[in-house]
Write an enzyme that holds these catalytic residues in place. Structure first.
Site, mmCIF file in Angstrom:
data_model
loop_
_atom_site.group_PDB
_atom_site.id
_atom_site.type_symbol
_atom_site.label_atom_id
_atom_site.label_comp_id
_atom_site.label_asym_id
_atom_site.label_seq_id
_atom_site.Cartn_x
_atom_site.Cartn_y
_atom_site.Cartn_z
ATOM 1 N N ASP A 167 42.012 38.515 41.768
ATOM 2 C CA ASP A 167 41.083 39.338 40.842
ATOM 3 C C ASP A 167 41.108 40.835 41.241
ATOM 4 O OD1 ASP A 167 39.085 39.808 38.657
ATOM 5 O OD2 ASP A 167 37.964 39.969 40.303
ATOM 6 N N SER A 189 38.392 36.928 34.821
ATOM 7 C CA SER A 189 37.838 37.913 36.233
ATOM 8 C C SER A 189 36.593 37.419 36.647
ATOM 9 C CB SER A 189 38.098 39.263 35.795
ATOM 10 O OG SER A 189 37.114 40.069 36.743
HETATM 11 N N1 URA Z 1 33.491 42.460 35.441
HETATM 12 C C1 URA Z 1 34.347 41.622 36.303
HETATM 13 O O1 URA Z 1 34.086 40.957 37.259
HETATM 14 N N2 URA Z 1 35.640 41.540 35.743
HETATM 15 C C2 URA Z 1 36.009 42.297 34.688
HETATM 16 O O2 URA Z 1 37.100 42.277 34.102
HETATM 17 C C3 URA Z 1 34.927 43.147 33.878
HETATM 18 C C4 URA Z 1 33.588 43.026 34.439
#
Ligand code: URA
Length: 441
Positions: A167, A189
């Site tokens: 991520d 994410s």
């Molecule tokens: N917060 C996150 O952790 N990921 C995203 O893609 C958008 C907001």
């Protein structure tokens, strides 16, 4: 892709480009190869753009999330007696609910594990707020984190690089390729980090409005549904509240001031939308965790914990456990104070009809409360206060807020900036609801 992979990366990209569905095993290989740095940024960027334009199916979103979780460590919470809970906000302004919900939930017998990030852009970060408490430490090792949760019921720590590394790199790429705003990519994410964090119950606070990622309620509801489905598919009790971010949630935007607002809320001295949402969120967490029959009963329990002072006492214990000075709960002058204060007055008679909440966040960030780049330092003391709320009637010259700054010049330009975020009306304006929709549970 790995040498064992049967499909070439370019074929995965081309299939998504043409609107096809990528089989779960291929998606997993693709994501894990990128996390291992075996796939170049340009191929992942091309894939993200194809997916952004073509969309992802539910199966793909689930596979993407699972692959992201599999890219790193997961917290093993099996030694905790539970019930373990986590809450997450998609990011807002004056949105320090964790500092109130965490202690209240712990006071109701939940074990709250919160791995957080830092603020970026117009939204504040929980870690930055907590670090404005003298001595407070956010770098906890896993054993220490679990010991503290067992003892105090609450720990908030910096997310380590080993948790969902895919991520981290994919988000950085999305940020510079115009591919952040896709519901499947945002949901995978957010949820990959929540799933790797290990809690059995997950509550999401999905913001919508002028200070949120999702300006439209329908998009926020879709994001909430996607996140809840991902959580439930992974066997976690998951719910989401779609809440209003058409104005800052609390009255104070900054770091030390948001700790102040949280302490005042826990003392029962600051009623308003911020405390209202904190109680509602705690009620939903209690219901998810099996500590209350339903969210309404959970909210009543949270109100009682607040009135008894149990939330404030948990806050003291939590701050002390992370080496912060617990006396801040009783003496707010121990928090960093800005040297220059400027009152902001209503420029005219009328009703407050609109606030650009994102712009309010940017005014606070420009004072030094936030960062433009990941490694910028922040100033814990500076802040914007906006006590006026949507729907309020004011008279010209009436105080509606304050700027806390390093010097008079910075305060004056922030006051101008704050006034520019507000729109007034000659006719009564409606206050938006606090919670637009509840999804799941
Ligand atoms: N917060 C996150 O952790 N990921 C995203 O893609 C958008 C907001």
């Amino acid at each position: 892709m790995t040498r064992a992979a049967t499909v070439r990366a370019v074929d995965v990209i081309a299939r998504k480009r043409d609107g096809g569905e990528i089989p779960a095993d291929q998606l997993r290989d693709f994501v894990l190869a990128y996390a291992r740095e075996e796939l170049p940024d340009y191929q992942m960027a091309a894939f993200l753009m194809a997916g952004y334009l073509r969309g992802f199916t539910r199966r793909e979103t689930e596979a993407l999330t699972e692959a992201m979780v599999a890219s790193g460590d997961r917290l093993d919470l099996s030694r905790l007696s539970g019930p373990t809970v986590d809450k997450h906000s998609t990011g807002g302004v004056a949105d320090g609910t964790t500092l109130v919900v965490g202690p209240l939930a712990a006071a109701l017998g939940m074990q709250v594990i919160k791995l957080s990030g830092r603020g970026l852009g117009h939204t504040g970060g929980t870690l930055d707020k907590l670090e404005s408490i003298p001595g407070f430490r956010v770098g906890l090792g896993t054993a220490e984190l679990l010991d503290q949760v067992e003892r105090v019921g609450l720990a908030v720590a910096a997310q380590t690089a080993d948790l969902v590394p895919a991520d981290k790199s994919i988000y950085a790429l999305r940020d510079v390729t115009g591919t952040v705003g896709n519901i499947s990519l945002i949901a995978s994410s957010v949820m990959s980090k929540k799933l790797a964090g290990g809690a059995a119950s997950i509550l999401l606070d999905v913001k919508t409005g002028s200070g949120a990622f999702m300006h439209e309620i329908s998009e926020a509801v879709e994001l909430a549904r996607t996140c809840v489905e991902l959580g439930e598919a992974a066997g976690r009790a998951t719910a989401a509240l779609v809440t209003d971010m058409n104005q800052p949630l609390g009255e104070l935007v900054g770091n030390a001031v948001e700790v102040r607002e949280a302490v005042e809320a826990l003392r029962g001295e600051r009623p308003g939308r911020f405390l209202d949402l904190c109680l509602t969120l705690t009620g939903h967490l209690a219901a998810l965790a099996g500590k209350a029959a339903n969210p309404e009963a959970g909210r009543r329990d949270a109100e009682r914990a607040l009135e008894r002072g149990d939330g404030l006492e948990r806050f003291r214990q939590f701050v002390a456990a992370q080496d912060g000075d617990p006396r801040v709960a009783d003496d707010l002058s121990l928090l960093p104070q800005a040297p220059s204060t400027l009152e902001v007055e209503a420029p005219r008679d009328g009703w407050l009809a609109a606030v650009d909440a994102e712009a309010v966040g940017r005014v606070a960030a420009a004072l030094g409360a936030g960062r433009q780049r990941k490694d910028d330092d922040i100033d814990p003391a500076v802040a914007v206060e906006l006590s006026g709320k949507l729907g309020d009637k004011v008279e010209a010259g009436q105080p509606i807020g304050r700027i806390l700054a390093r010097d008079e010049g910075a305060a004056r330009s922030a006051a101008e900036g704050l006034l520019a975020t507000l729109r007034w009306s000659d006719r009564p304006a409606q206050a938006p609801p606090l919670v637009h929709e509840v999804v799941g549970a």
